[in-house]
Write a protein that holds these residues in place. Structure first.
Motif, mmCIF file in Angstrom:
data_model
loop_
_atom_site.group_PDB
_atom_site.id
_atom_site.type_symbol
_atom_site.label_atom_id
_atom_site.label_comp_id
_atom_site.label_asym_id
_atom_site.label_seq_id
_atom_site.Cartn_x
_atom_site.Cartn_y
_atom_site.Cartn_z
ATOM 1 N N SER A 163 0.874 -1.219 0.049
ATOM 2 C CA SER A 163 0.084 -0.092 0.124
ATOM 3 C C SER A 163 0.908 1.217 0.215
ATOM 4 N N SER A 164 0.776 2.102 -1.081
ATOM 5 C CA SER A 164 1.713 3.052 -1.238
ATOM 6 C C SER A 164 1.100 4.428 -0.323
ATOM 7 N N LEU A 165 1.800 4.883 0.690
ATOM 8 C CA LEU A 165 1.172 5.844 1.510
ATOM 9 C C LEU A 165 1.573 7.231 1.386
ATOM 10 N N ARG A 166 2.287 7.696 0.339
ATOM 11 C CA ARG A 166 2.603 8.757 0.070
ATOM 12 C C ARG A 166 1.956 9.452 -1.301
ATOM 13 N N SER A 167 1.829 10.654 -1.468
ATOM 14 C CA SER A 167 1.088 11.251 -2.581
ATOM 15 C C SER A 167 1.774 11.134 -3.871
ATOM 16 N N THR A 168 2.320 9.843 -4.175
ATOM 17 C CA THR A 168 2.753 9.587 -5.500
ATOM 18 C C THR A 168 2.337 8.413 -5.984
ATOM 19 N N LYS A 169 2.537 8.113 -7.387
ATOM 20 C CA LYS A 169 2.228 6.787 -8.012
ATOM 21 C C LYS A 169 3.269 6.067 -8.258
ATOM 22 N N LEU A 170 4.638 6.157 -7.500
ATOM 23 C CA LEU A 170 5.682 5.222 -7.652
ATOM 24 C C LEU A 170 5.495 3.773 -7.674
ATOM 25 N N ASN A 171 4.517 3.349 -7.151
ATOM 26 C CA ASN A 171 4.220 1.958 -7.171
ATOM 27 C C ASN A 171 4.090 1.341 -8.653
ATOM 28 N N LEU A 172 3.876 2.373 -9.457
ATOM 29 C CA LEU A 172 3.947 1.798 -11.130
ATOM 30 C C LEU A 172 5.437 1.828 -11.468
ATOM 31 N N VAL A 173 6.395 2.275 -10.757
ATOM 32 C CA VAL A 173 7.837 2.243 -11.112
ATOM 33 C C VAL A 173 8.530 1.216 -10.202
ATOM 34 N N VAL A 174 8.227 1.158 -9.059
ATOM 35 C CA VAL A 174 8.867 0.300 -7.939
ATOM 36 C C VAL A 174 8.678 -1.282 -8.510
ATOM 37 N N GLU A 175 9.743 -2.014 -8.497
ATOM 38 C CA GLU A 175 9.732 -3.315 -8.978
ATOM 39 C C GLU A 175 9.924 -4.165 -7.901
ATOM 40 N N PRO A 176 9.194 -5.154 -7.203
ATOM 41 C CA PRO A 176 9.270 -6.029 -6.259
ATOM 42 C C PRO A 176 9.598 -7.365 -6.807
ATOM 43 N N ARG A 177 10.335 -8.072 -5.845
ATOM 44 C CA ARG A 177 10.636 -9.636 -6.365
ATOM 45 C C ARG A 177 10.712 -10.291 -5.044
ATOM 46 N N ILE A 178 9.892 -11.544 -5.132
ATOM 47 C CA ILE A 178 9.751 -12.169 -3.653
ATOM 48 C C ILE A 178 10.650 -13.504 -3.870
ATOM 49 N N ASP A 179 11.147 -13.877 -2.604
ATOM 50 C CA ASP A 179 11.819 -15.004 -2.440
ATOM 51 C C ASP A 179 11.489 -15.799 -1.336
ATOM 52 N N VAL A 180 10.992 -17.168 -1.463
ATOM 53 C CA VAL A 180 10.476 -17.757 -0.239
ATOM 54 C C VAL A 180 11.299 -19.079 -0.102
ATOM 55 N N ASP A 181 11.918 -19.145 1.233
ATOM 56 C CA ASP A 181 12.604 -20.179 1.787
ATOM 57 C C ASP A 181 11.842 -20.835 2.697
ATOM 58 N N VAL A 182 11.655 -22.285 2.708
ATOM 59 C CA VAL A 182 10.706 -22.887 3.680
ATOM 60 C C VAL A 182 11.344 -24.147 4.200
ATOM 61 N N SER A 183 11.485 -24.152 5.656
ATOM 62 C CA SER A 183 12.028 -25.244 6.338
ATOM 63 C C SER A 183 11.040 -26.191 6.913
ATOM 64 N N ILE A 184 10.903 -27.427 6.962
ATOM 65 C CA ILE A 184 10.061 -28.323 7.449
ATOM 66 C C ILE A 184 10.545 -29.108 8.617
ATOM 67 N N ASP A 185 9.968 -29.008 9.863
ATOM 68 C CA ASP A 185 10.628 -29.922 10.872
ATOM 69 C C ASP A 185 9.799 -31.296 11.035
ATOM 70 N N GLN A 186 10.353 -31.974 11.702
ATOM 71 C CA GLN A 186 9.711 -33.384 12.022
ATOM 72 C C GLN A 186 7.968 -33.400 12.426
ATOM 73 N N ASP A 187 7.683 -32.344 12.952
ATOM 74 C CA ASP A 187 6.220 -32.316 13.167
ATOM 75 C C ASP A 187 5.368 -31.799 12.064
ATOM 76 N N GLY A 188 5.990 -31.294 11.031
ATOM 77 C CA GLY A 188 5.179 -30.639 9.947
ATOM 78 C C GLY A 188 5.047 -29.233 10.222
ATOM 79 N N ASN A 189 5.858 -28.582 11.098
ATOM 80 C CA ASN A 189 5.920 -27.166 11.051
ATOM 81 C C ASN A 189 6.659 -26.590 10.172
ATOM 82 N N ALA A 190 6.206 -25.605 9.436
ATOM 83 C CA ALA A 190 7.080 -24.817 8.440
ATOM 84 C C ALA A 190 7.538 -23.488 8.848
ATOM 85 N N THR A 191 8.844 -23.327 8.923
ATOM 86 C CA THR A 191 9.511 -22.059 9.137
ATOM 87 C C THR A 191 9.817 -21.085 7.950
ATOM 88 N N ASN A 192 9.085 -20.290 7.524
ATOM 89 C CA ASN A 192 9.387 -19.601 6.203
ATOM 90 C C ASN A 192 10.038 -18.458 6.381
#
Length: 199
Positions: free
Chosen positions: A49-78
């Motif tokens: 959510s852009s919270l300034r009086s600009t439309k820079l969200n049209l310019v800013v480029e995000p990238r998501i990286d997800v790393d998941v570890s599963i323990d023996q009880d099936g809990n995921a640490t992300n």
């Protein structure tokens, strides 16, 4: 026209609402209602959510990286890392000054201010938040509509890059009854935005 309508609906760039429950059910069947999904397994939705009086969200480029570890009880640490790049100078080069003015708010400093929220399964526990590798903590956490919300505000100056990382644990999300074990992650796109690269 119908093909274009299907495309913008599938890409979540078109959402519809109707007060008639029967019509709303048809809209939901098409997937045009904007509802949060309730899949089996893990879930993630990043909401900017852009919270300034600009439309820079049209310019800013995000990238998501997800790393998941599963323990023996099936809990995921992300560890969900989201990298942002405010490539304003490169974007604005050669563009119409009127368009550039609309994006920056005519004279406003091209500084991107974002309230980032991660929607994750309810019952998840936040372990930490870092900004550029430094521990900063969350702005806030709460539960809403069956999801846990992890939130952080950050600023991104002109031509700068920044990475935020959220570490959290989702309890008993993997099915450990079979061999091999099964873990599923459903990533939902924020409506009205470009699809963010996921690695």
């Amino acid at each position: 026209m119908l093909s274009a309508l299907r495309s913008v609906g599938r890409e979540k760039n078109l959402l519809l609402y109707h007060t008639d429950p029967a019509v709303e059910e048809v809209i939901a069947d098409f997937g045009w209602d904007g509802a949060l999904k309730e899949p089996d397994g893990d879930y993630l939705m990043a909401v900017d959510s852009s919270l300034r009086s600009t439309k820079l969200n049209l310019v800013v480029e995000p990238r998501i990286d997800v790393d998941v570890s599963i323990d023996q009880d099936g809990n995921a640490t992300n560890v969900v890392s989201i990298a942002y790049a405010n490539d304003y100078s490169a974007w604005s080069e050669g563009k119409d000054p009127h368009l550039v003015g609309l994006i920056t708010g005519y004279g406003a400093l091209p500084l991107y201010g974002d309230y980032l929220r991660l929607l994750v399964p309810e019952g998840s526990t936040l372990n930490g938040v870092t900004e550029e590798g430094t521990s900063v903590g969350a702005e806030d956490t709460w539960s809403e509509n069956g999801k846990a919300i992890l939130a952080r505000f950050f600023m991104l100056p002109l031509d700068a890059k920044k990475e935020l990382a959220f570490t959290y644990t989702v309890p008993s999300v993997a099915d450990m009854s079979g061999n091999p074990y099964e873990y599923r992650l459903f990533v939902q796109k924020q409506p009205g935005t470009r699809a963010t690269p996921l690695v």
